[in-house]
Design a protein around this motif. Sequence first.
Motif, mmCIF file in Angstrom:
data_model
loop_
_atom_site.group_PDB
_atom_site.id
_atom_site.type_symbol
_atom_site.label_atom_id
_atom_site.label_comp_id
_atom_site.label_asym_id
_atom_site.label_seq_id
_atom_site.Cartn_x
_atom_site.Cartn_y
_atom_site.Cartn_z
ATOM 1 N N MET A 89 48.821 -44.445 1.878
ATOM 2 C CA MET A 89 48.493 -44.778 3.241
ATOM 3 C C MET A 89 47.237 -43.909 3.845
ATOM 4 O O MET A 89 47.475 -42.708 3.854
ATOM 5 C CB MET A 89 49.632 -44.933 4.233
ATOM 6 C CG MET A 89 49.591 -45.418 5.370
ATOM 7 S SD MET A 89 51.088 -45.233 6.455
ATOM 8 C CE MET A 89 50.619 -46.385 8.085
ATOM 9 N N ARG A 90 46.507 -44.531 4.124
ATOM 10 C CA ARG A 90 45.160 -43.955 4.816
ATOM 11 C C ARG A 90 44.582 -44.317 6.053
ATOM 12 O O ARG A 90 44.484 -45.864 6.224
ATOM 13 C CB ARG A 90 43.791 -43.837 3.728
ATOM 14 C CG ARG A 90 44.259 -43.412 2.427
ATOM 15 C CD ARG A 90 44.256 -41.757 2.338
ATOM 16 N NE ARG A 90 44.323 -41.249 0.861
ATOM 17 C CZ ARG A 90 45.486 -41.045 0.422
ATOM 18 N NH1 ARG A 90 46.778 -41.223 1.105
ATOM 19 N NH2 ARG A 90 45.461 -40.682 -0.748
ATOM 20 N N LEU A 146 49.402 -52.071 12.354
ATOM 21 C CA LEU A 146 48.936 -50.962 12.828
ATOM 22 C C LEU A 146 47.421 -50.609 12.754
ATOM 23 O O LEU A 146 46.703 -50.885 11.943
ATOM 24 C CB LEU A 146 49.374 -49.438 12.056
ATOM 25 C CG LEU A 146 49.386 -48.129 12.891
ATOM 26 C CD1 LEU A 146 49.958 -48.184 14.166
ATOM 27 C CD2 LEU A 146 49.846 -46.994 11.805
ATOM 28 N N LYS A 147 46.669 -50.716 14.131
ATOM 29 C CA LYS A 147 45.299 -50.580 14.296
ATOM 30 C C LYS A 147 44.722 -49.654 13.116
ATOM 31 O O LYS A 147 43.574 -49.967 12.714
ATOM 32 C CB LYS A 147 44.866 -50.177 15.589
ATOM 33 C CG LYS A 147 43.699 -50.272 15.923
ATOM 34 C CD LYS A 147 43.433 -50.021 17.283
ATOM 35 C CE LYS A 147 41.824 -49.505 17.617
ATOM 36 N NZ LYS A 147 41.724 -49.116 19.166
ATOM 37 N N ALA A 148 45.223 -48.413 12.924
ATOM 38 C CA ALA A 148 44.491 -47.319 12.397
ATOM 39 C C ALA A 148 44.486 -47.761 10.804
ATOM 40 O O ALA A 148 43.816 -47.013 10.254
ATOM 41 C CB ALA A 148 45.026 -46.062 12.599
ATOM 42 N N THR A 149 45.069 -48.361 10.284
ATOM 43 C CA THR A 149 45.225 -48.784 9.011
ATOM 44 C C THR A 149 45.347 -50.257 8.534
ATOM 45 O O THR A 149 46.297 -50.600 7.751
ATOM 46 C CB THR A 149 46.888 -48.100 8.304
ATOM 47 O OG1 THR A 149 48.022 -48.691 9.060
ATOM 48 C CG2 THR A 149 46.883 -46.538 8.653
ATOM 49 N N LEU A 189 53.600 -39.440 3.969
ATOM 50 C CA LEU A 189 52.657 -40.528 3.643
ATOM 51 C C LEU A 189 51.468 -40.381 4.373
ATOM 52 O O LEU A 189 50.380 -40.832 3.889
ATOM 53 C CB LEU A 189 53.708 -41.953 3.906
ATOM 54 C CG LEU A 189 52.837 -43.117 3.570
ATOM 55 C CD1 LEU A 189 52.551 -43.355 1.967
ATOM 56 C CD2 LEU A 189 53.580 -44.319 4.100
ATOM 57 N N MET A 190 51.376 -40.087 5.752
ATOM 58 C CA MET A 190 50.470 -39.696 6.587
ATOM 59 C C MET A 190 50.409 -38.398 7.184
ATOM 60 O O MET A 190 51.691 -37.865 7.240
ATOM 61 C CB MET A 190 50.326 -40.868 7.701
ATOM 62 C CG MET A 190 50.026 -42.354 7.188
ATOM 63 S SD MET A 190 48.253 -42.111 7.117
ATOM 64 C CE MET A 190 47.580 -42.488 8.730
ATOM 65 N N ALA A 253 53.692 -45.677 11.535
ATOM 66 C CA ALA A 253 54.733 -46.784 11.298
ATOM 67 C C ALA A 253 54.405 -47.227 9.867
ATOM 68 O O ALA A 253 53.257 -47.670 9.565
ATOM 69 C CB ALA A 253 54.700 -47.754 12.232
ATOM 70 N N ARG A 254 55.416 -46.977 9.061
ATOM 71 C CA ARG A 254 54.984 -47.235 7.589
ATOM 72 C C ARG A 254 54.825 -48.733 7.446
ATOM 73 O O ARG A 254 55.158 -49.604 7.489
ATOM 74 C CB ARG A 254 56.430 -46.746 6.589
ATOM 75 C CG ARG A 254 55.949 -47.016 5.100
ATOM 76 C CD ARG A 254 57.370 -46.905 4.270
ATOM 77 N NE ARG A 254 57.101 -47.446 2.935
ATOM 78 C CZ ARG A 254 56.603 -46.703 1.900
ATOM 79 N NH1 ARG A 254 56.424 -45.310 2.053
ATOM 80 N NH2 ARG A 254 56.317 -47.105 0.602
#
Length: 254
Positions: A89-90, A146-149, A189-190, A253-254
């Motif tokens: 996850m990035r 999720l906006k960032a991923t 994960l993050m 949030a995974r």
Amino acid sequence: MDITGNTIFIPGATSGIGLALALRLHERGNTVIVGGRRADRLTAIADAHPGIHTVQIDTADADSIQAAARTVLAEHPALNVLVTMAGIMRAEDWRSPDGFLATAEEIVTTNVLGPIRLIAAFVAHLRAQPAATIMTVTSGLAFVPLKATPTYNASKAAIHMLSESLRLQFAGTSISVVELEPPAVRTALMPGQEQDESAMPLDEFADEVMALIETDPEAPEVQVERVKFLRHAEARGDYARVVAALNSTDRHAR
């Protein structure tokens, strides 16, 4: 999926959710093979938990998957469960002219091609077993973004639909397809996620997953209570509210 009596291969289980579930499945009388890239981690797991088997594998590398599959099947011909756990996850910013493409490609290679190649490497063997399970691992973010991923979200949505489709194709065969849908869990994960108070404690998550599998071994999806806020947003009719709530903070949030 029965909770015990299986031979289970879990690539991507040297830490986090994968390792937590591997240990619990081993304790319940399953033969468990943990897969991972780093030999030192595999050795440490085998030393700390006698009876757990290990194999080196890089799920972003097609040749590594094939080599690991040959090793696993040669050493564990009773294998009947594959858990496609490995994933990355990035964060990405698609507004940057050149700041996201390499990251997006890496995510797709690991999170989409990885499970596809793993299933392809084992499916003939699994079909020959009296009862077999393919467990995919998606995310609450397969259902609410999720906006960032963005690419991570898309990769998990792809695996959700792959799972749905394979379940249709394997209907009437010995293979069951089960989708594990984690919420945010306190893992690495993050960055910072292990300390994120809004994320679910790892042991709590793993214990609930085991209880759900034991209670309903025929369930096509394994959903802990915390993920249902995301998983069923569209069906409840509050999708826009859930998207806004998810993206109103910096929480993971995974």
